[in-house]
Design a protein around this motif. Structure first.
Motif, mmCIF file in Angstrom:
data_model
loop_
_atom_site.group_PDB
_atom_site.id
_atom_site.type_symbol
_atom_site.label_atom_id
_atom_site.label_comp_id
_atom_site.label_asym_id
_atom_site.label_seq_id
_atom_site.Cartn_x
_atom_site.Cartn_y
_atom_site.Cartn_z
ATOM 1 N N ASP A 259 -3.468 -4.265 -6.050
ATOM 2 C CA ASP A 259 -3.787 -3.703 -4.761
ATOM 3 C C ASP A 259 -5.211 -2.862 -4.947
ATOM 4 O O ASP A 259 -5.304 -1.761 -5.652
ATOM 5 C CB ASP A 259 -2.771 -2.385 -4.273
ATOM 6 N N SER B 230 -8.876 -4.043 1.187
ATOM 7 C CA SER B 230 -8.931 -3.789 2.652
ATOM 8 C C SER B 230 -10.185 -3.514 2.899
ATOM 9 O O SER B 230 -11.168 -2.977 2.287
ATOM 10 C CB SER B 230 -7.914 -2.702 2.689
ATOM 11 N N THR C 1 -3.021 -4.666 4.357
ATOM 12 C CA THR C 1 -1.567 -4.785 4.138
ATOM 13 C C THR C 1 -1.446 -6.455 4.063
ATOM 14 O O THR C 1 -0.367 -6.948 3.486
ATOM 15 C CB THR C 1 -0.964 -4.228 5.461
ATOM 16 N N LYS D 183 -12.768 2.528 3.737
ATOM 17 C CA LYS D 183 -12.646 1.994 2.362
ATOM 18 C C LYS D 183 -14.188 1.867 2.070
ATOM 19 O O LYS D 183 -15.183 1.787 2.801
ATOM 20 C CB LYS D 183 -11.783 0.865 2.190
HETATM 21 C C1 PLP Z 1 -5.960 1.098 2.762
HETATM 22 C C2 PLP Z 1 -4.778 0.669 1.876
HETATM 23 C C3 PLP Z 1 -3.906 -0.259 2.091
HETATM 24 C C4 PLP Z 1 -3.993 -1.039 3.376
HETATM 25 O O1 PLP Z 1 -4.893 -1.567 3.896
HETATM 26 P P1 PLP Z 1 -4.956 -1.770 5.508
HETATM 27 O O2 PLP Z 1 -6.305 -2.589 5.519
HETATM 28 O O3 PLP Z 1 -5.051 -0.470 6.227
HETATM 29 O O4 PLP Z 1 -3.885 -2.595 6.032
HETATM 30 C C5 PLP Z 1 -3.120 -0.648 1.185
HETATM 31 N N1 PLP Z 1 -2.993 -0.104 -0.046
HETATM 32 C C6 PLP Z 1 -3.998 0.891 -0.277
HETATM 33 C C7 PLP Z 1 -3.987 1.430 -1.758
HETATM 34 C C8 PLP Z 1 -4.744 1.532 0.523
HETATM 35 O O5 PLP Z 1 -5.586 2.317 0.416
#
Ligand code: PLP
Length: 371
Positions: A158, A182, A61, A187
């Motif tokens: 993203d 992230s 984020t 992930k």
């Molecule tokens: C997990 C995720 C985020 C956020 O990542 P964080 O590390 O939890 O803040 C943003 N975009 C997508 C598509 C995600 O899957």
């Protein structure tokens, strides 16, 4: 049989000793914030991603928010994005005081580039994009690059779900002025806690992000911007570089093998499997399938009754979330495809530590659904 959607216990069995060695190395170093581990991890990730600079931050984020801010996105900026993603994608935009402009998704759940083009053509006030490589399926880089060039757009990709995916032989996340990712534990490139990164080829953007993550410092005790406390810490960086990165290619290959088995094995008239793009090596962060709206709960119940854990990505369109009542946003068109994903998407278990027997059990269970 019980098939878990994620299985950190098995992952730890594989990596525990290597992780303990990483902890020992950081502990011995006496340097816990912004030291050598972060620097080396950043260099290695940038190299693997094919980008010049990587700046480690505290979460995905934050990577999106800092990336947007480094590109000049601020209060009132219109930002084209998707209604089908983790809420964090939109959260980063509205935390800048910017206004999300939602368009529909394509048949794979990725942002519809034709609708993006329609908005960019009719709205000169919209020149910033946050597309998401959802499920780890890379969007078309040529299409993104075309929009970027024709409309002089700023793009923050993203890549939270698409670390080291490829399309057309090149790493996903190489088009935008910024790619954000992230290291949330689930992930593909997951840490033992939170983390994220900003990737870019632009030295000024990298410098800005480096300053913003560290209270806006440009030199010790010199604050040129009101920044954040958003650093990737040495422990997570050491874990990611020493333990996860060396295994990631094999883990992603294992995910692709399982996805291939699902795609070959699932044969059910009530279950659609969105195909990945032909020239892609997806990261297969998730394996989405679609059932008819109104049948999802029954299908999920069937899977759970047979021990198959599953997810839903995502059950509610972002603009329909209660929190969005507090902020300005726009939706120039309806988004029926995003709504269909929200109503009918189910994510099957997909992680590198599934056994062949578990993979077969998932296929059999899906095919045996009397729906
Ligand atoms: C997990 C995720 C985020 C956020 O990542 P964080 O590390 O939890 O803040 C943003 N975009 C997508 C598509 C995600 O899957």
């Amino acid at each position: 049989m019980r098939v878990a959607a994620v299985d950190f216990r098995r992952r730890w069995e594989e990596i525990g000793p290597a992780a303990a060695a990483a902890l020992e190395a950081v502990g011995q170093s006496g340097r816990y914030i912004l030291g050598q581990e972060v620097e080396e991890f950043e260099a290695e990730l940038a190299r693997g991603w094919g980008r010049r600079y990587c700046v480690g931050v505290a979460s995905g984020t934050d990577a999106l928010e800092i990336g947007l801010r480094a590109l000049g996105c601020g209060p009132g900026t219109r930002v084209l994005t998707t209604p089908l993603s983790a809420f964090a994608t939109t959260l980063a935009i509205v935390r800048r005081g910017a206004v999300p402009v939602f368009v529909d998704v394509d048949e794979r759940g990725g942002i519809d580039l034709d609708q993006c083009e329609r908005v960019l053509r009719s709205r000169p006030d919209v020149r910033t994009l946050v597309p998401v490589h959802l499920y780890g399926h890379p969007l078309d880089p040529a299409g993104l690059r075309d929009l970027q060039a024709r409309f002089d757009c700023r793009i923050v990709e993203d890549c939270a779900q698409s670390a080291l995916a490829r399309r057309g032989g090149r790493p996903c996340g190489g088009v935008g002025q910024v790619a954000a990712t992230s290291f949330y534990p689930t992930k593909n490139l997951g840490a033992l806690g939170d983390g994220g990164a900003v990737l870019t080829d632009d030295e000024a953007v990298a410098d800005k992000a480096r300053s913003l993550r560290d209270y806006g410092q440009t030199a010790k005790y010199r604050h040129d911007a009101l920044g954040y406390n958003s650093r990737l810490d040495e422990l997570q960086a050491a874990f990611l570089r020493r333990v996860v990165l060396p295994r990631l290619a094999a883990w992603n290959a294992r995910r692709r093998g399982i996805a291939g088995a699902y795609r070959a094995g699932i044969r059910h008239p009530g279950v659609a499997v969105p195909p990945p793009p032909g020239d892609a090596e997806p990261a297969w962060h998730l394996f989405p399938i679609l059932v008819a709206a109104g049948r999802k709960d029954a299908f999920v119940h069937h899977l759970r009754r047979h021990g198959v854990d599953c997810g839903q990505h995502y059950p509610v369109p972002i603009p329909a979330q209660a929190a969005m009542g507090e902020v300005a946003w726009e939706a120039p068109f309806e988004f029926p495809r995003a709504r269909a994903f929200c109503a009918g998407e189910v994510s099957l278990p997909l992680h590198p530590h599934l056994t062949p027997a578990e993979v077969s059990w998932v296929v059999e269970t899906v095919n045996a659904w009397e729906g």
